[in-house]
Design a protein around this motif. Structure first.
Motif, PDB file in Angstrom:
ATOM      1  N   CYS A 156      52.688 -36.687   5.696  1.00 36.99           N
ATOM      2  CA  CYS A 156      52.644 -37.658   4.733  1.00 36.99           C
ATOM      3  C   CYS A 156      53.736 -37.353   3.734  1.00 36.99           C
ATOM      4  CB  CYS A 156      51.321 -37.103   3.715  1.00 36.99           C
ATOM      5  SG  CYS A 156      51.404 -35.670   3.235  1.00 36.99           S
ATOM      6  N   GLN A 157      54.143 -38.503   2.923  1.00 30.24           N
ATOM      7  CA  GLN A 157      55.281 -38.295   2.036  1.00 30.24           C
ATOM      8  C   GLN A 157      54.895 -39.110   0.746  1.00 30.24           C
ATOM      9  OE1 GLN A 157      58.806 -40.223   3.586  1.00 30.24           O
ATOM     10  NE2 GLN A 157      59.017 -39.054   5.409  1.00 30.24           N
ATOM     11  N   ILE A 158      55.276 -38.341  -0.254  1.00 34.17           N
ATOM     12  CA  ILE A 158      55.047 -38.673  -1.541  1.00 34.17           C
ATOM     13  C   ILE A 158      56.193 -38.176  -2.754  1.00 34.17           C
ATOM     14  CG2 ILE A 158      53.597 -36.762  -2.288  1.00 34.17           C
ATOM     15  CD1 ILE A 158      51.735 -38.601  -3.964  1.00 34.17           C
ATOM     16  N   HIS A 159      56.413 -38.759  -3.605  1.00 33.89           N
ATOM     17  CA  HIS A 159      57.410 -38.453  -4.771  1.00 33.89           C
ATOM     18  C   HIS A 159      56.607 -38.003  -6.009  1.00 33.89           C
ATOM     19  CE1 HIS A 159      60.655 -39.652  -2.114  1.00 33.89           C
ATOM     20  NE2 HIS A 159      60.405 -40.877  -2.168  1.00 33.89           N
ATOM     21  N   GLY A 160      57.357 -37.029  -6.646  1.00 29.82           N
ATOM     22  CA  GLY A 160      56.757 -36.600  -7.943  1.00 29.82           C
ATOM     23  C   GLY A 160      57.748 -35.477  -8.773  1.00 29.82           C
ATOM     24  N   LEU A 161      57.546 -35.365  -9.855  1.00 31.76           N
ATOM     25  CA  LEU A 161      58.290 -34.599 -10.715  1.00 31.76           C
ATOM     26  C   LEU A 161      57.341 -33.678 -11.412  1.00 31.76           C
ATOM     27  CD1 LEU A 161      61.043 -36.113 -12.426  1.00 31.76           C
ATOM     28  CD2 LEU A 161      61.366 -34.614 -10.610  1.00 31.76           C
ATOM     29  N   PRO A 162      57.130 -32.342 -11.178  1.00 30.53           N
ATOM     30  CA  PRO A 162      58.140 -31.502 -10.442  1.00 30.53           C
ATOM     31  C   PRO A 162      57.712 -31.783  -8.918  1.00 30.53           C
ATOM     32  CG  PRO A 162      56.620 -30.158 -11.305  1.00 30.53           C
ATOM     33  CD  PRO A 162      56.297 -31.310 -11.995  1.00 30.53           C
ATOM     34  N   LYS A 163      58.367 -31.313  -7.766  1.00 31.62           N
ATOM     35  CA  LYS A 163      57.947 -31.679  -6.467  1.00 31.62           C
ATOM     36  C   LYS A 163      56.763 -31.348  -6.232  1.00 31.62           C
ATOM     37  CE  LYS A 163      59.648 -30.809  -1.853  1.00 31.62           C
ATOM     38  NZ  LYS A 163      60.604 -30.154  -0.833  1.00 31.62           N
ATOM     39  N   PRO A 164      55.931 -32.267  -5.586  1.00 28.02           N
ATOM     40  CA  PRO A 164      54.363 -31.942  -5.489  1.00 28.02           C
ATOM     41  C   PRO A 164      54.110 -30.770  -4.504  1.00 28.02           C
ATOM     42  CG  PRO A 164      54.939 -34.391  -5.479  1.00 28.02           C
ATOM     43  CD  PRO A 164      56.314 -33.618  -5.181  1.00 28.02           C
ATOM     44  N   LEU A 165      53.111 -30.268  -4.506  1.00 27.09           N
ATOM     45  CA  LEU A 165      52.594 -29.146  -3.617  1.00 27.09           C
ATOM     46  C   LEU A 165      51.647 -29.839  -2.570  1.00 27.09           C
ATOM     47  CD1 LEU A 165      52.065 -26.193  -2.702  1.00 27.09           C
ATOM     48  CD2 LEU A 165      50.426 -25.860  -4.089  1.00 27.09           C
ATOM     49  N   ILE A 166      51.921 -29.665  -1.347  1.00 28.09           N
ATOM     50  CA  ILE A 166      51.093 -30.459  -0.440  1.00 28.09           C
ATOM     51  C   ILE A 166      50.395 -29.452   0.390  1.00 28.09           C
ATOM     52  CG2 ILE A 166      51.280 -31.878   1.724  1.00 28.09           C
ATOM     53  CD1 ILE A 166      52.546 -33.054  -0.465  1.00 28.09           C
ATOM     54  N   THR A 167      48.968 -29.787   0.307  1.00 34.81           N
ATOM     55  CA  THR A 167      47.853 -29.007   1.215  1.00 34.81           C
ATOM     56  C   THR A 167      47.138 -30.196   2.251  1.00 34.81           C
ATOM     57  OG1 THR A 167      46.149 -29.277  -0.603  1.00 34.81           O
ATOM     58  CG2 THR A 167      47.483 -27.250  -0.502  1.00 34.81           C
ATOM     59  N   TRP A 168      46.307 -29.223   2.781  1.00 31.71           N
ATOM     60  CA  TRP A 168      45.707 -30.421   3.985  1.00 31.71           C
ATOM     61  C   TRP A 168      44.246 -29.783   3.921  1.00 31.71           C
ATOM     62  CZ3 TRP A 168      47.763 -34.340   6.979  1.00 31.71           C
ATOM     63  CH2 TRP A 168      49.240 -34.559   6.623  1.00 31.71           C
ATOM     64  N   GLU A 169      43.354 -31.032   3.908  1.00 29.35           N
ATOM     65  CA  GLU A 169      42.117 -30.666   4.397  1.00 29.35           C
ATOM     66  C   GLU A 169      41.751 -31.278   5.654  1.00 29.35           C
ATOM     67  OE1 GLU A 169      40.299 -32.610   1.098  1.00 29.35           O
ATOM     68  OE2 GLU A 169      40.739 -31.103  -0.393  1.00 29.35           O
ATOM     69  N   LYS A 170      40.333 -30.729   6.171  1.00 33.07           N
ATOM     70  CA  LYS A 170      39.748 -31.407   7.558  1.00 33.07           C
ATOM     71  C   LYS A 170      38.462 -31.502   7.181  1.00 33.07           C
ATOM     72  CE  LYS A 170      38.492 -29.926  12.075  1.00 33.07           C
ATOM     73  NZ  LYS A 170      38.325 -29.098  13.178  1.00 33.07           N
ATOM     74  N   ASN A 171      37.889 -32.750   7.157  1.00 29.48           N
ATOM     75  CA  ASN A 171      36.547 -33.246   6.841  1.00 29.48           C
ATOM     76  C   ASN A 171      36.337 -32.678   5.467  1.00 29.48           C
ATOM     77  OD1 ASN A 171      36.317 -34.362   9.360  1.00 29.48           O
ATOM     78  ND2 ASN A 171      35.456 -32.346  10.379  1.00 29.48           N
ATOM     79  N   ARG A 172      37.361 -33.023   4.578  1.00 31.63           N
ATOM     80  CA  ARG A 172      37.249 -32.666   2.927  1.00 31.63           C
ATOM     81  C   ARG A 172      37.212 -31.147   2.701  1.00 31.63           C
ATOM     82  NH1 ARG A 172      37.992 -37.330  -0.037  1.00 31.63           N
ATOM     83  NH2 ARG A 172      38.646 -35.424  -1.084  1.00 31.63           N
ATOM     84  N   VAL A 173      37.539 -30.279   3.816  1.00 32.59           N
ATOM     85  CA  VAL A 173      37.399 -28.810   3.440  1.00 32.59           C
ATOM     86  C   VAL A 173      38.865 -28.579   3.870  1.00 32.59           C
ATOM     87  CG1 VAL A 173      36.631 -26.635   4.295  1.00 32.59           C
ATOM     88  CG2 VAL A 173      35.107 -28.527   4.242  1.00 32.59           C
ATOM     89  N   PRO A 174      39.361 -27.481   2.835  1.00 32.04           N
ATOM     90  CA  PRO A 174      40.696 -27.106   3.013  1.00 32.04           C
ATOM     91  C   PRO A 174      40.944 -26.346   4.195  1.00 32.04           C
ATOM     92  CG  PRO A 174      40.006 -26.517   0.786  1.00 32.04           C
ATOM     93  CD  PRO A 174      38.675 -27.092   1.593  1.00 32.04           C
ATOM     94  N   ILE A 175      41.926 -26.660   5.022  1.00 28.45           N
ATOM     95  CA  ILE A 175      42.256 -25.989   6.190  1.00 28.45           C
ATOM     96  C   ILE A 175      42.417 -24.374   6.123  1.00 28.45           C
ATOM     97  CG2 ILE A 175      44.040 -25.711   7.873  1.00 28.45           C
ATOM     98  CD1 ILE A 175      44.351 -28.854   7.823  1.00 28.45           C
ATOM     99  N   ASP A 176      42.092 -23.717   7.118  1.00 29.85           N
ATOM    100  CA  ASP A 176      42.296 -22.281   7.237  1.00 29.85           C
ATOM    101  C   ASP A 176      43.938 -22.061   7.334  1.00 29.85           C
ATOM    102  OD1 ASP A 176      41.998 -19.477   7.281  1.00 29.85           O
ATOM    103  OD2 ASP A 176      40.929 -19.387   9.036  1.00 29.85           O
TER     104      ASP A 176
END
Length: 807
Positions: A156-176
């Motif tokens: 995924c790609q997204i712009h922001g200031l400050p640089k965004p922190l990217i995390t991932w979820e599987k079935n709306r649960v944070p990935i281990d």
């Protein structure tokens, strides 16, 4: 000595006599914790602000008090308002950050801290304040299907200031993140290796910063049964991208490879240099992570996927560019100089890309001009003839795309008591085209200690850095400046020097050198054919600036009048003459002219006879062509060999006997050529180099022609040594009763590789002559040869009117 950061203050013992304090401590603030120089201890830095929240811009200055601090936004001084507050330590507090895109009320912009005391003014580095933002996703993760044991990748790609922190979820649960099969890259990539059935599900990308939180669309991963186990070539699914980073950031070079058996991923640099180990790690199955990058990490990185146990491999590469903000290698140093002398500051900065250096004087941009010079890509600032107006704080600002830095230094101008005033009544008068006489009067005051004067000279159109000086003794009040250029304006000013320093500069004065006619242009002549010539010379573009150009004249040597003038611009460097008489000898004259008149001419003689003879004889000498056309039969080969041998013999005979001919002219012919009398009695100026003298300017008559002696002697060499037998079959009889000896003039045509030149030389040896009837004169030459040195040739053919073409 100034530096971008002040050193820790030095403590001095407190004195019991406060009245002596100003005498013993010229900078009283030293004992109060202040630096004698005005410098920044803290400068503002770039920041990202949240609308509605407060923002603090730090600034702290050290220097001799009182120090006044103010702020600039986008180069304009910030007015006092309730929206912001200037704190006691110099920092700026913005109570509620405003964001007004395109409006005048927005607080976004470049901020500078400005500090000033009685010695000058300094400006801090620029600090850019931007509002925190978060855009929508412009790349959402896509659904994927994989086999068990394979590889899956989401991005995924997204712009922001400050640089965004990217995390991932599987079935709306944070990935281990402890699962080593899951690799999260900072740029928004999720890699899953060794796929299993339980990895199936819907994956979401979550981006967050101080401005907002965004969640992407869901992307489903479907894991099918295990593959067939068949061999698969190594393949790189995703290779490294080109990256541009700033020092101390982290570089992530991605490399995802697949194949059966599973390929081995390795990294190398294209230039062969080692990648190193410090700060280097491999993330997942082949991603290269470089922490705290430096400029030395810049280069092309190659990812290779190798099939185990074989040489089969696939590669992909990406370029890493690391930029470094400007930093100083050498800071400018504060200096003190006597008035009238020269002050120099040096500032060396480095960075990637190389920084651009600018100078400020009390906070204002300082450019070259007047007595200020910038050299070595602006790294050296030179101020000549300093005065009280030059006493200030000078800043060196180095800036590139990665950032900026500044350093300052102070110039103190020392004024000694009793210095003389400036020299008076400076006058400059042109003496010639290369000389100007400058005169002046003594200064009004303090003249007893003067040890000499220095005259400053430069062209009026030149920058000050091209100025030069000439020293003059103290008892002299005029000076002749020589070696100047004609028709050129010069600027002059003078300073008086004493053991304690120099006076201020006198008022500058201007003078222009006189003009002069141009020098004779160098001229060469090239024979193009039996009836055409090419004249070559150097172009003089400056002639066009002085209403000038070239004048070309030519004539057959047997004629009295020239054809011309042919006017040519100063930018032309050649001219062609065509349809000339192949049997004639031509005289060519070229001169340059300007608004001051005509210059001396360059004269050349050229003969076309040799070129015409070579043209007539050249077809039989084309041996290769004759041989090539007769190679079809044995008879043709034999004929070709005979033709080749005949050609060689003929050419040798032609070289030995075909180029040289002699014509003997008696004394009466010689007297007509040079009516002034014998050589020893003639005016040597008659045969002066390059033609006309001063009397020739502006007119072209028969009595003004001169011939180059050396040129003539080369083309008309002397006959054999005295007493040598005449080789001709019918030598001319010698009359011992002749009334006197006649001079013998010999002529010779020497065609030299396309150049045919004709010159004459009078033999020093006197020999008896048979009389003037030995060589008949042409019928159209009149009763006698002209007295301007023309050459009369026997059986001269009529000359056709030539055609001219410029080049």
């Amino acid at each position: 000595m100034a530096a971008p950061r002040a050193a820790s203050p030095r403590r001095r013992p407190r004195l019991l006599l406060p009245l002596l304090l100003p005498l013993l401590l010229p900078a009283p603030s030293d004992g109060l914790g202040h630096s004698a120089e005005l410098a920044f201890a803290v400068e503002p830095s770039d920041d990202v602000a949240v609308p509605g929240q407060p923002v603090m811009l730090g600034c702290r200055v050290e220097g001799t008090p009182p120090v006044r601090i103010s702020w600039r936004k986008n180069g304009v001084e910030l007015p006092e308002s309730t929206h912001s507050t200037l704190l006691a330590n110099g920092s700026l507090m913005i109570h509620h950050f405003r964001l007004d895109p395109g409006g005048s009320l927005s607080d976004e912009g470049d901020y500078e801290c400005v500090a000033q005391n009685r010695f000058g003014l300094v400006v801090s580095r620029k600090a850019r304040i931007q509002a925190a933002t978060m855009s929508d996703f412009h790349v959402h993760p896509q659904a994927a299907v994989g086999e068990e044991g394979g590889v899956a990748r989401f991005q995924c790609q997204i712009h922001g200031l400050p640089k965004p922190l990217i995390t991932w979820e599987k079935n709306r649960v944070p990935i281990d993140t402890d699962n080593e099969r899951y690799t999260l890259l900072p740029k928004g990539v999720l890699q899953i290796t060794g796929l299993r059935a339980e990895d199936s599900g819907v994956f979401y990308c979550v981006a967050s910063n101080i401005a907002s939180v965004r969640v992407s669309h869901g992307a489903r991963l479907t894991v099918s049964g295990s593959g067939s186990g068949a061999y698969k070539e190594p393949t790189i699914l995703v290779g490294p991208e080109n990256l541009t980073l700033t020092v101390h950031q982290t570089a992530v070079l991605e490399c995802v490879a697949t194949g059966n058996p599973r390929p081995i991923v390795s990294w190398s640099r294209l230039d062969g240099r080692p990648i190193g180990v410090e700060g280097i790690q491999v993330l997942g199955t082949g991603n290269l992570i470089i922490s705290d990058v430096t400029v030395q990490h810049s280069g092309v990185y190659v990812c290779a996927a190798n099939r185990p146990g074989t040489r089969v491999r696939r590669t992909a590469q990406g370029r890493l560019v690391v930029q470094a903000p400007a930093e100083f290698v050498q800071h400018p140093q504060s200096i003190s100089r006597p008035a009238g002398t020269t002050a120099m500051f040096t500032c060396q900065a480095q960075g990637e890309p190389p920084p651009h250096v600018t100078w400020l004087k009390n906070g204002q941009v300082l450019g070259p001009g007047g007595h200020v010079r910038l050299k070595n890509n602006n790294s050296t600032l030179t101020i000549s003839g300093i005065g009280p107006e030059d006493e200030a704080i000078y800043q060196c600002v180095a800036e590139n795309s990665a950032g900026s830095s500044q350093a300052s230094a102070r110039l103190t101008v020392l004024w000694a008591e009793g210095l003389p005033g400036p020299p008076l009544n400076v006058r400059a008068v042109s003496v010639s085209s290369t000389e100007v006489r400058v005169s002046w009067n003594e200064p009004l005051v303090n003249t007893k200690e003067i040890i000499g004067y220095v005259l400053h000279i430069r062209k009026a159109t030149d920058p000050p850095e091209l100025e030069y000086q000439e020293a003059v003794s103290k008892s002299t009040f005029q000076h002749l400046v020589s070696d100047l250029e004609p028709s050129t304006a010069y600027s002059f000013y003078i300073k008086a020097y004493t053991p304690r320093g120099a006076s201020s500069a006198s008022t500058p004065t201007l003078a222009s050198t006189l003009g002069e006619a141009p020098a004779p242009p160098p001229l060469s002549v090239r024979v193009l054919g039996s009836s055409s010539l090419q004249l070559l010379w150097e172009p003089w573009p400056r002639l066009a600036q002085h209403e000038g150009g070239f004048k070309l004249f030519y004539r057959p040597a047997s004629k009295a009048s020239f054809t011309g003038p042919i006017l040519l611009p100063g930018t032309v460097s050649s001219y062609n003459l065509s349809r000339l008489d192949p049997t004639a000898v031509y005289e060519v004259k070229l001169l340059a002219y300007n608004q001051h008149g005509d210059g001396n001419a360059t004269v050349r003689f050229v003969s076309l006879r040799g070129a015409s003879e070579r043209t007539a004889l050249s077809p039989p000498c084309d041996c290769r062509k004759e041989e090539a056309t007769n190679q079809t039969s044995t008879t043709g080969i034999i004929i070709g060999i005979h033709i080749g041998v005949t050609c060689i013999i003929f050419c040798v005979l032609f070289l030995l006997f075909g180029q040289r001919g002699r014509v003997l002219l008696c004394k009466d012919v010689e007297n007509q050529l040079s009516p002034q009398g014998p050589r020893s009695q003639r005016d040597p100026g008659i045969l002066a180099l390059n033609g006309a003298g001063q009397a020739e300017r502006g007119r072209l008559g028969r009595d003004e022609k001169r011939v180059d002696v050396k040129e003539l002697e080369q083309l008309f060499p002397l006959a054999g040594a005295a007493g040598q037998a005449d080789p001709r079959p019918n030598p001319r009889p010698t009359d011992p009763a002749a009334p006197g000896l006649c001079e013998e003039t010999q002529f010779s045509m020497l065609p030299l590789q396309g150049f045919g030149l004709l010159e004459e030389m009078t033999s020093e040896a006197k020999a008896p002559c048979a009389g003037s009837a030995a060589v008949p004169l042409p019928q159209d030459a009149g009763p006698g040869l002209p007295s301007d040195g023309q050459v009369a040739w026997p059986s001269m053919a009529p000359v056709a009117q030539p055609a001219l073409s410029g080049q």
